[in-house]
Design a protein around this motif. Structure first.
Motif, PDB file in Angstrom:
ATOM      1  N   ALA A  22     -40.505  14.379   7.551  1.00 27.58           N
ATOM      2  CA  ALA A  22     -41.953  14.150   7.460  1.00 27.58           C
ATOM      3  C   ALA A  22     -42.711  15.283   8.148  1.00 27.58           C
ATOM      4  O   ALA A  22     -43.723  15.778   7.637  1.00 27.58           O
ATOM      5  CB  ALA A  22     -42.298  12.803   8.089  1.00 27.58           C
TER       6      ALA A  22
ATOM      7  N   LEU B 262     -42.736  18.506   6.016  1.00 33.94           N
ATOM      8  CA  LEU B 262     -43.646  18.394   4.870  1.00 33.94           C
ATOM      9  C   LEU B 262     -45.100  18.496   5.336  1.00 33.94           C
ATOM     10  O   LEU B 262     -45.934  19.134   4.698  1.00 33.94           O
ATOM     11  CB  LEU B 262     -43.420  17.076   4.120  1.00 33.94           C
ATOM     12  N   GLN B 263     -45.369  17.870   6.481  1.00 36.51           N
ATOM     13  CA  GLN B 263     -46.744  17.888   6.999  1.00 36.51           C
ATOM     14  C   GLN B 263     -47.154  19.313   7.380  1.00 36.51           C
ATOM     15  O   GLN B 263     -48.259  19.758   7.057  1.00 36.51           O
ATOM     16  CB  GLN B 263     -46.844  16.941   8.214  1.00 36.51           C
TER      17      GLN B 263
ATOM     18  N   PHE C  36     -47.420  21.384   3.995  1.00 38.42           N
ATOM     19  CA  PHE C  36     -48.342  21.003   2.914  1.00 38.42           C
ATOM     20  C   PHE C  36     -49.557  20.212   3.367  1.00 38.42           C
ATOM     21  O   PHE C  36     -50.576  20.208   2.677  1.00 38.42           O
ATOM     22  CB  PHE C  36     -47.581  20.183   1.868  1.00 38.42           C
ATOM     23  N   SER C  37     -49.422  19.509   4.486  1.00 38.69           N
ATOM     24  CA  SER C  37     -50.511  18.648   4.943  1.00 38.69           C
ATOM     25  C   SER C  37     -51.061  17.853   3.749  1.00 38.69           C
ATOM     26  O   SER C  37     -50.296  17.364   2.925  1.00 38.69           O
ATOM     27  CB  SER C  37     -51.589  19.495   5.626  1.00 38.69           C
ATOM     28  N   ARG C  38     -52.377  17.717   3.679  1.00 37.81           N
ATOM     29  CA  ARG C  38     -52.987  17.019   2.538  1.00 37.81           C
ATOM     30  C   ARG C  38     -53.639  18.016   1.582  1.00 37.81           C
ATOM     31  O   ARG C  38     -54.508  17.653   0.778  1.00 37.81           O
ATOM     32  CB  ARG C  38     -54.087  16.072   3.035  1.00 37.81           C
TER      33      ARG C  38
ATOM     34  N   TYR D 275     -51.799  17.121  -5.140  1.00 39.86           N
ATOM     35  CA  TYR D 275     -51.640  17.660  -3.792  1.00 39.86           C
ATOM     36  C   TYR D 275     -50.538  18.721  -3.852  1.00 39.86           C
ATOM     37  O   TYR D 275     -49.647  18.668  -4.709  1.00 39.86           O
ATOM     38  CB  TYR D 275     -51.250  16.553  -2.812  1.00 39.86           C
TER      39      TYR D 275
ATOM     40  N   VAL E  29     -48.036  19.036  -1.975  1.00 40.79           N
ATOM     41  CA  VAL E  29     -46.698  18.467  -1.801  1.00 40.79           C
ATOM     42  C   VAL E  29     -46.197  17.892  -3.123  1.00 40.79           C
ATOM     43  O   VAL E  29     -44.996  17.908  -3.405  1.00 40.79           O
ATOM     44  CB  VAL E  29     -46.674  17.419  -0.661  1.00 40.79           C
TER      45      VAL E  29
END
Lengths: 406, 406
Positions: free
Chosen positions: A254, A257-258, A261-263, A282, A284
């Protein structure tokens, strides 16, 4: 069993061909389920040369969607261009395998085998069924038998026999490759001097099975899958893509990915659509679309299902008593390593494996933010662990069981 | 906006009806996307009675597949039997809501609203489209607009208006309900005295979006889904079931699944088949099959998609500057709680929310082995936290911002 293609046993016609697919005909293979799989052929590649006493062979086992091409090699001089290009292509393990690398192809004879049921040359669901099964020679498809990790390893023993390898200096793999390495050590204790089980465990957990089920259903749900008999039509790339997305999320973390890519929306796309069906993606999502399409372009859906089922079936203690009892027969040195951020093969599962081994083994840690895939990404760390433990000439932790010397 | 059904504003015809679905006509709702959704109606239930000064109202917001039925209630005496049975049915939050419970219906006027886009009475994709959109009155289906958590909360303000509630004593929810509660506090700072954000975060993370995408694709991939226009035919229960399986695994923890199911086969089934298609199931697969079929029996696939999209869109800071800037407008007391084993809404995400709040708030912990679902399972712990923080008459942590008194 019969060698097919480039011989590698030191026979007079030996031609050094590194990283070129060759084959061993295993013949009829009795499976754990009681079914006999006829006409099994396994594809493998090698690098380097086998010592006269056959003591320098290293088997590197690939993971779920991997293949036997560990590292670039070299085809024979007058090989067709396609073969030469393929041999020289990068390999998934080239950080560890090659001249001067930790698994030094100038020193070791390195072998990798496409797992039984796969789609990189070994007998699998896309292989034409033998005439005893289907006189038309259509692919196995839905008829391909259920195989286990243990079945796969038993078939691989025929490759070792054909290559003249009585005992592997090292069998090592990550993820499903780790499950295969562990099965080697338990099924053939006299044939494994050292074993590396990386980001893998003694038996697939309830959660690993649960994720496996979701992936298999994603595949089966694709109308193009047609129960597995799709070879004469469209391929179930959508379902395979979804299976890969599910798997891929579990392969990362997690936090990673954050960070990556964040949001963020994919550039040029708006994530607030007028309907759910018309919104942009998005970043991601775009990343996972890419992972899905990459796999769907290169992998057979039935092989995915077959190998995923094999991995779900993985339990090195099946039919062998407790885990401790199952492992008691092993006679090798060990590298057991986990990725600290792995949330598919959690480090405590590697601890549990260590605790059940007949010799004291400390679980090693690969530090990575990436999750399970860290075992592939952090090849320098893994290489250092391999060099320090199972390929060390002076092991730091001598086994209570003396390893067999060849 | 218009009250429809049992009025609850203390009007002379007030009849106490707890846990009975009632409706507010919201009318045309401008959405964040710029689209205007016409003819919006929201379904809600209430328990208890509103004080004369309207200061005792508590809003409990449901999660992704929840509904407005928090706890058993009581229909009017001569109501149809189906209405009485439904009112008396158990509710998903009855451990916290009821006479003498922490959210005491003898003391508080408790409200719950089915989220916009849902399938428990509020306007959603299964609702007949208004004649301006479709003269035949067919369901919205694929035409249903994209809605955000913020859109949903804006619609809910109309319910508060209709019920005569100027300020909620507390708005609280878990998971998507927590996202809704947080949006309430930021969108309507003067209307929220206390806010409870449980197992939720300030903005859906990259990984939450990734899992959301996989679920949506599982649904869309079902041939019965037909782009969302399936109401005249078979329902996409297979795709919805797969979406639920994926979600459900993320709602639990690996350790809990392992303890409950390990690798046990479902009784009477053999997990080693002769082909992959004919093997029996592991217990954990049977459990997920059950979760999938339970949801597919009770939930609309388009609503799942709509609410899942809303949750993926959740970002309380969207269009409001930094998170800290967005939260600076809030004027409420807070309960921010995380489940220690949650691996979908990780506790550090709750910490990040606390750190960005304009008042000092300590993240609270719900101890559970179950993962995210712990927020529903451990209702005694959650009740204790609610009683100690946001419903305490003497708050342990006074806010730097004084809460508005109604």
């Amino acid at each position: 069993m019969t060698l097919v293609g480039g011989g590698r046993t030191g026979a007079p016609d030996f031609v050094r061909e590194d990283g070129v697919l060759a084959y061993v005909d295993v013949g009829d293979l009795p499976l754990e389920s009681g079914v006999v799989l006829p006409g099994v052929r396994l594809a493998y590649e090698t690098w380097g040369e086998l010592d006269a006493d056959g003591s320098n062979a290293v088997l590197v086992e690939h993971a779920l969607t991997g293949d036997a091409h560990l590292a670039p090699g070299r085809a024979r001089e007058h090989a067709p261009e396609v073969e030469r290009t393929r041999a020289e292509a990068p390999g998934w393990c080239e950080g560890l395998v090659g001249p001067g690398r930790v698994i030094d192809t100038d020193r070791y004879f390195v072998v990798s085998i496409n797992m039984l049921g796969g789609c990189y040359g070994s007998t699998g669901p896309a292989t034409p069924a033998p005439s005893s099964v289907d006189p038309t020679g259509a692919p196995w498809g839905s008829r391909f038998p259920f195989v286990t990790i243990r079945d796969g390893v038993r078939a691989e023993a025929a490759v070792a026999d054909a290559l003249g390898i009585r005992q592997w200096r090292l069998v090592i793999g990550g993820s499903m490759g780790g499950a295969r390495a562990l099965e080697w050590a338990v099924t053939f204790p006299d044939r494994v001097r050292s074993c590396g089980v990386v980001a893998a465990c003694a038996a697939s957990s309830a959660e690993q099975i649960a994720w496996g089920q979701a992936q298999n259903l994603a595949l089966r749900q694709d109308p193009a899958f047609r129960g597995g008999d799709y070879y004469d039509g469209e391929f179930p790339t959508v379902g395979l893509g979804l299976a890969r997305r599910i798997a891929h999320i579990t392969y990362r973390s997690a936090a990673e990915l954050q960070t990556r890519f964040s949001r963020d929306p994919q550039p040029g796309e708006s994530v607030l659509g007028s309907t759910a069906g018309d919104r942009g993606r998005y970043k991601v999502e775009s990343y996972l679309d890419h992972q899905a399409s990459k796999l769907a372009d290169r992998f057979d859906a039935n092989s995915y299902l077959t190998l995923n089922e094999a991995l779900m079936s993985h339990d090195v203690a099946r039919g062998r008593g407790t885990l401790r009892e199952a492992l008691a027969r092993t006679r090798c040195d060990w590298l057991v390593a986990a990725v600290d951020s792995d949330r598919l093969y959690f480090p405590p599962e590697s601890d549990a494996l260590c605790e059940a081994l007949p010799v004291p083994v400390t679980r090693q840690t690969i530090h990575s933010a990436a999750g399970h895939d860290g075992f592939l990404i952090e090849d320098a760390q893994l290489g250092e662990l391999v060099a320090r433990t199972v390929l060390s000439s002076t092991p730091a932790e001598p086994s209570r069981n003396s390893p067999i010397t060849p």
